[in-house]
Design a protein around this motif. Sequence first.
Motif, short mmCIF file in Angstrom:
data_model
loop_
_atom_site.label_atom_id
_atom_site.label_comp_id
_atom_site.label_asym_id
_atom_site.label_seq_id
_atom_site.Cartn_x
_atom_site.Cartn_y
_atom_site.Cartn_z
N GLU A 2 0.87 -1.26 0.10
CA GLU A 2 -0.09 -0.14 -0.06
C GLU A 2 0.86 1.06 0.08
OE1 GLU A 2 -3.89 0.77 2.39
OE2 GLU A 2 -2.19 1.75 3.73
N GLU A 31 4.70 7.08 1.92
CA GLU A 31 4.55 6.09 2.92
C GLU A 31 4.43 4.87 2.23
OE1 GLU A 31 2.12 4.41 6.75
OE2 GLU A 31 2.12 6.68 6.49
N THR A 33 3.87 0.55 2.68
CA THR A 33 3.55 -0.42 3.49
C THR A 33 3.63 -1.59 2.64
OG1 THR A 33 2.18 0.76 4.92
CG2 THR A 33 2.02 -1.46 5.42
N GLN A 35 4.34 -6.39 3.04
CA GLN A 35 4.47 -7.38 3.97
C GLN A 35 5.72 -8.20 3.75
OE1 GLN A 35 1.10 -10.31 3.73
NE2 GLN A 35 1.86 -11.46 5.30
#
Length: 83
Positions: A2, A31, A33, A35
């Motif tokens: 994201e 930003e 994000t 995993q």
Amino acid sequence: AEVRVDGKIVEGVDVEGSRIILPDMKGETVEITIQTGYKILPYDIRAAILLMAGKLFDNPSDSVENLPKASTNLLKHYRRWER
């Protein structure tokens, strides 16, 4: 993955394996994000990311092939050779 620019989610982010392809965007803060598979990201990976971000911040027109050798050395133990 994201991506947010100035707090707003960016549409059109493409994930290809371990690469994130970003569309053209402008803003003050970015930003990302992702995993990672780690509960806590190892310090050498964090350091490599900071080295790469600093290099791209100083010279935004550089390609990713010209990133600091130190970041490559920090990440070599995490490379998956079967890909």
